[in-house]
Design a protein around this motif. Structure first.
Motif, mmCIF file in Angstrom:
data_model
loop_
_atom_site.group_PDB
_atom_site.id
_atom_site.type_symbol
_atom_site.label_atom_id
_atom_site.label_comp_id
_atom_site.label_asym_id
_atom_site.label_seq_id
_atom_site.Cartn_x
_atom_site.Cartn_y
_atom_site.Cartn_z
ATOM 1 N N PHE A 75 0.840 -1.190 0.000
ATOM 2 C CA PHE A 75 0.000 0.000 0.000
ATOM 3 C C PHE A 75 0.880 1.247 0.000
ATOM 4 C CE2 PHE A 75 -3.054 -3.050 1.695
ATOM 5 C CZ PHE A 75 -4.236 -2.663 1.069
ATOM 6 N N VAL A 76 0.606 2.149 -0.931
ATOM 7 C CA VAL A 76 1.305 3.428 -1.000
ATOM 8 C C VAL A 76 0.372 4.500 -0.438
ATOM 9 C CG1 VAL A 76 2.374 5.149 -2.502
ATOM 10 C CG2 VAL A 76 2.654 2.703 -2.989
ATOM 11 N N GLU A 77 0.782 5.107 0.638
ATOM 12 C CA GLU A 77 -0.033 6.095 1.336
ATOM 13 C C GLU A 77 -0.419 7.268 0.430
ATOM 14 O OE1 GLU A 77 -2.089 8.223 4.005
ATOM 15 O OE2 GLU A 77 -1.225 6.275 4.552
ATOM 16 N N SER A 78 -1.720 7.585 0.422
ATOM 17 C CA SER A 78 -2.271 8.783 -0.240
ATOM 18 C C SER A 78 -2.055 8.805 -1.751
ATOM 19 C CB SER A 78 -1.684 10.059 0.378
ATOM 20 O OG SER A 78 -1.963 10.125 1.750
ATOM 21 N N TYR A 79 -1.884 7.646 -2.368
ATOM 22 C CA TYR A 79 -1.678 7.543 -3.818
ATOM 23 C C TYR A 79 -3.021 7.322 -4.488
ATOM 24 C CZ TYR A 79 0.148 5.344 -8.188
ATOM 25 O OH TYR A 79 0.431 5.000 -9.495
#
Length: 503
Positions: free
Chosen positions: A176-180
């Motif tokens: 998971f890539v934060e705020s992408y």
């Protein structure tokens, strides 16, 4: 009326007006105001204190709505969101210092005290206030939704199916890539940078023999609460608030990682944002939890962000991968692109990562959060750069392992707040990277070749992904699930913007 008597009346009138009209136009007259001013002059004392308390709660609810709409794009729901108050204070303290967190608590207490002091003489008919009835209805609807949710959690068509995930013969990483979010492709300020980064990575990965497909999902949240997206993706249930999250944990629902464990994988979660006890992880199907203290980082934090993404991925390799025995099925949460987006790290050689001390100079560089957050354009530039760092890091990690590639599922957890990411609704990208025989299975989901999803790509509700992954990578002889319709049954999300900047 003397000035001495008129001044308190004027102050009370302003307080009434604010209580009635927030979060709208505070200076627009309301039909209740003349009645309340009359009550202020003529009313007796018996009803004043309870009514003042009710109006104060109304004002606090509206102020909470203002904060939640700005951060998460939705109003405050007292039936679901009270547990978020502690997390919000800790985020402020981690980003802007302990005094900021303390100040937020004191400001809230002061606002309530001032409300009680200014509103003691009013006798309104609160049942006529549409806003109050709407918020009460929201809380009631949440309770009803919980009943429906529990019933849905108990009916799991995947519970007894054999052969799920049986086609996978290697490690699987859900990153998971934060705020992408889709804003990386739809907002010109971000798209110019992020598309260029992804095009370069796409070419590098293709030369290394890796296959890639990408599409969009609809996240249950925006601006925060990443754990709701993690839980929605893994559980196959739409988890749009904290009450549903707690219900999911208590339901015994078998999520993606439970099924992976049953299929013979070692399961793990790499969670650099977790700095406190996380007992609910026991219900999520993880054999091993690596929280921030377990990852061995010896460098300084990047404000709220405990460690750079590159260190997180290197630690996952060191602590989990390359071991004999069963393959790994792990969730990795990257947080360098979490607000306040300052300072932004940069990639270094993987052999330089070590214990994280090499990042010390970066952690002390650049503007402070207080300086960045004075100007929205500056915030957006830092957000753009933080997402770009995260993308560079993930793609460099995939390239590093191209000789013996894991199956990597890279996705955004949610869009940033609307003030930062105004385009794309709640859509987030998802990329599938790995050997062609596995990656091509995601074509049945509507995912297109490459790292840049087509602008007209329909978004799959994130709660569909558990079943799509379980059946999409099932052993031979297990019928795959049909391609899902976009914006399906479970998504209450707002309309999605489809316009993107040209490639």
């Amino acid at each position: 009326m003397t000035m001495r008597r008129a001044l308190p009346l004027l102050i009370a009138a302003l307080a009434i007006q604010l209580a009635l009209t927030l979060p709208g136009a505070a200076m627009r007259p309301t039909p209740e105001l003349p009645l309340l001013l009359l009550a202020l002059v003529l009313g007796g004392g018996m009803a004043r204190l309870p009514v003042a308390a009710a109006l104060t709660l109304l004002a606090v609810q509206k102020l909470a709505d203002l904060g939640m709409v700005a951060a998460l794009g939705r109003p405050f729901n007292i039936a679901a969101d009270l547990p978020l108050l502690d997390a919000a204070v800790r985020l402020l303290a981690g980003s802007f210092g302990g005094l900021a967190g303390l100040g937020a608590v004191l400001a809230a207490a002061l606002a309530a005290a001032v409300g009680l002091a200014l509103l003691p003489a009013m006798t309104p008919r609160l049942e006529n206030l549409r806003y109050a009835s709407q918020r009460a209805g929201l809380a009631t609807a949440t309770v009803a939704a919980l009943r429906d949710f529990r019933a849905a959690a108990a009916q799991d068509p995947m519970a007894e199916r054999p052969g799920l995930l049986g086609a996978i013969d290697r490690d699987v990483l859900v990153i998971f890539v934060e705020s992408y979010g889709r804003a990386s492709f739809a907002t010109p300020l971000y798209a110019e940078t992020h598309r260029a980064t992804l095009r370069r990575a796409e070419a590098d990965l293709a030369r290394a023999g890796l296959a890639i497909r990408s599409g969009y999902l609809v996240s249950p949240t925006q601006g925060g609460q990443s754990w709701l997206a993690h839980a929605t993706f893994a559980s196959g249930l739409w988890i749009g608030d904290q009450a549903l999250y707690q219900a999911m944990l208590a339901s015994g629902r078998q999520g993606l990682f439970h099924h992976a464990r049953r299929a013979g994988f070692r399961t793990a979660a790499v969670m650099p944002a977790i700095t406190r006890p996380w007992p609910e992880a026991a219900q999520m199907g993880f054999d091993r939890i690596l929280a921030a203290p377990d990852l061995g980082y010896r460098g300084p934090p990047f404000n709220w962000v405990t460690m750079p993404d590159q260190f997180t991925l290197a630690a996952a390799d060191r602590l989990l991968r390359g071991q004999d025995g069963a393959p790994l099925f792990a969730q990795v949460a990257l947080i360098s692109s979490h607000a306040p987006w300052v300072p932004v790290p940069r990639l270094i050689g993987w052999d330089e990562v070590g214990d994280g001390s090499a990042f010390a100079a970066m952690a002390a560089a650049g503007e402070s959060p207080q300086e960045v957050w004075r100007d929205r354009d500056n915030i957006r530039r830092h957000y753009r750069d933080a997402i770009d760092y995260a993308l560079q890091t993930v793609m460099a990690y995939a390239l590093r392992h191209a000789d013996k590639p894991p199956l990597i599922l890279v996705l955004g957890d949610h869009q940033a707040a609307q003030g930062i990411a105004p385009d794309g609704g709640r859509d987030v990208p998802m990329h599938v990277i790995g050997p062609a025989a596995l990656v091509e299975r995601s074509a049945a989901w509507g995912f297109a070749p490459g790292l840049i999803p087509p602008p007209d790509s329909a978004a799959i509700p994130m709660d569909r992904m558990r079943d799509l992954i379980l059946q999409g990578f099932a052993a031979p002889g297990i019928a795959p699930m049909e391609r899902p319709a976009a914006q399906g049954r479970s998504s209450p999300s707002p309309a999605t913007t489809r316009t993107e900047v040209p490639s």
